[in-house]
Design an enzyme around this catalytic site. Structure first.
Site, PDB file in Angstrom:
ATOM      1  N   HIS A  17       0.935  -1.135  -0.087  1.00  0.00           N
ATOM      2  CA  HIS A  17       0.011  -0.012  -0.016  1.00  0.00           C
ATOM      3  C   HIS A  17       0.797   1.184  -0.063  1.00  0.00           C
ATOM      4  O   HIS A  17       0.689   2.210  -0.678  1.00  0.00           O
ATOM      5  CB  HIS A  17      -0.911   0.206   1.106  1.00  0.00           C
ATOM      6  CG  HIS A  17      -2.002  -0.855   1.451  1.00  0.00           C
ATOM      7  ND1 HIS A  17      -2.119  -1.466   2.721  1.00  0.00           N
ATOM      8  CD2 HIS A  17      -2.868  -1.506   0.404  1.00  0.00           C
ATOM      9  CE1 HIS A  17      -3.340  -2.492   2.265  1.00  0.00           C
ATOM     10  NE2 HIS A  17      -3.652  -2.257   1.197  1.00  0.00           N
ATOM     11  N   LYS A  41     -17.634  -6.125   6.234  1.00  0.00           N
ATOM     12  CA  LYS A  41     -16.388  -6.989   6.857  1.00  0.00           C
ATOM     13  C   LYS A  41     -16.250  -6.691   8.137  1.00  0.00           C
ATOM     14  O   LYS A  41     -16.567  -5.561   8.596  1.00  0.00           O
ATOM     15  CB  LYS A  41     -15.214  -6.429   6.041  1.00  0.00           C
ATOM     16  CG  LYS A  41     -14.906  -6.954   4.671  1.00  0.00           C
ATOM     17  CD  LYS A  41     -13.601  -6.590   4.097  1.00  0.00           C
ATOM     18  CE  LYS A  41     -13.346  -6.688   2.783  1.00  0.00           C
ATOM     19  NZ  LYS A  41     -12.213  -5.883   2.252  1.00  0.00           N
ATOM     20  N   ARG A  90      -2.098  -6.163  -8.377  1.00  0.00           N
ATOM     21  CA  ARG A  90      -1.025  -7.069  -8.154  1.00  0.00           C
ATOM     22  C   ARG A  90      -0.984  -8.214  -9.041  1.00  0.00           C
ATOM     23  O   ARG A  90       0.165  -8.535  -9.762  1.00  0.00           O
ATOM     24  CB  ARG A  90      -1.110  -7.605  -6.486  1.00  0.00           C
ATOM     25  CG  ARG A  90      -0.884  -6.931  -5.564  1.00  0.00           C
ATOM     26  CD  ARG A  90      -1.472  -7.411  -4.244  1.00  0.00           C
ATOM     27  NE  ARG A  90      -2.878  -7.214  -4.442  1.00  0.00           N
ATOM     28  CZ  ARG A  90      -3.731  -7.370  -3.463  1.00  0.00           C
ATOM     29  NH1 ARG A  90      -3.553  -7.743  -2.164  1.00  0.00           N
ATOM     30  NH2 ARG A  90      -4.984  -7.197  -3.497  1.00  0.00           N
ATOM     31  N   SER A 129      -3.041  -7.581   2.887  1.00  0.00           N
ATOM     32  CA  SER A 129      -3.650  -7.480   4.255  1.00  0.00           C
ATOM     33  C   SER A 129      -3.959  -8.850   4.724  1.00  0.00           C
ATOM     34  O   SER A 129      -3.896  -9.098   6.130  1.00  0.00           O
ATOM     35  CB  SER A 129      -4.719  -6.528   4.536  1.00  0.00           C
ATOM     36  OG  SER A 129      -4.181  -5.096   4.082  1.00  0.00           O
TER      37      SER A 129
END
Ligand code: ADP
Length: 163
Positions: A17, A41, A90, A129
């Site tokens: 990040h 979440k 990514r 994460s």
């Protein structure tokens, strides 16, 4: 003044990040790094903890502002007069999900919000994460994945949860 937003969960912030933050901040007059509150979440770190973590991690970058938002990204952008959202890519697996969000945001904003994708630095292409949380939950070594000061915070969370 050209401002962009980098929205995400940042639970917790990783070096991947931060690499995106640094590169995006160099492209705009101002970069708002925004913790998006996702009610679907249950985060490990509270919104306040994540905001503080991001502030501490980006304190050396003058044009970065950190805040949080509970709502749609397009509403945040409208309120702040922002027309560009930054997202990191990514791998090809990120692409399908990110493309769908980007197109939804463009559609919902009637073409006012564009998404700019930055590709990950290869050093961080494996980092997420959720992987960091999993490694830390088993007491594994997460230095090299997150800023140094985040390491004890992560272990602290899992120790606390184990009590
Ligand atoms: P979300 O929960 O919205 O996916 P994250 O906080 O996990 O948010 O990620 C925010 C953004 O940062 C996403 O665009 C994600 O693809 C990107 N990102 C996450 N990890 C990395 C990394 N290692 N390298 C580059 N970009 C990353």
């Amino acid at each position: 003044m050209k401002t962009a937003v980098y929205p995400g969960s940042f639970d917790p912030v990783t070096l991947g990040h931060l690499d995106i933050v640094k590169r995006a901040a160099a492209m705009f007059d101002r970069l708002n790094v925004t913790v998006m509150v996702n009610t679907a979440k249950t985060p490990l770190f509270s919104t306040e903890e994540r905001v503080k973590m991001l502030r501490d991690a980006t304190s050396d970058i003058a044009n970065v502002e950190v805040d949080s938002y509970h709502g749609l990204l397009i509403d945040y952008c409208r309120e702040h007069d922002i027309r560009i959202a930054i997202r990191g890519l990514r791998a090809i697996t990120d692409f399908e999900y990110e493309l769908q969000i980007a197109q939804t945001n463009r559609e919902l904003s009637h073409g006012e919000l564009d998404t700019l994708f930055l590709t990950t630095d290869l050093r961080y292409s494996y980092l997420s994460s959720s992987t960091v949380r999993e490694i830390a939950s088993f007491g594994g070594d997460v230095s090299g994945c997150v800023p140094e000061f985040v390491v004890p915070m992560l272990y602290g969370k899992y120790d606390q949860n184990r009590k």
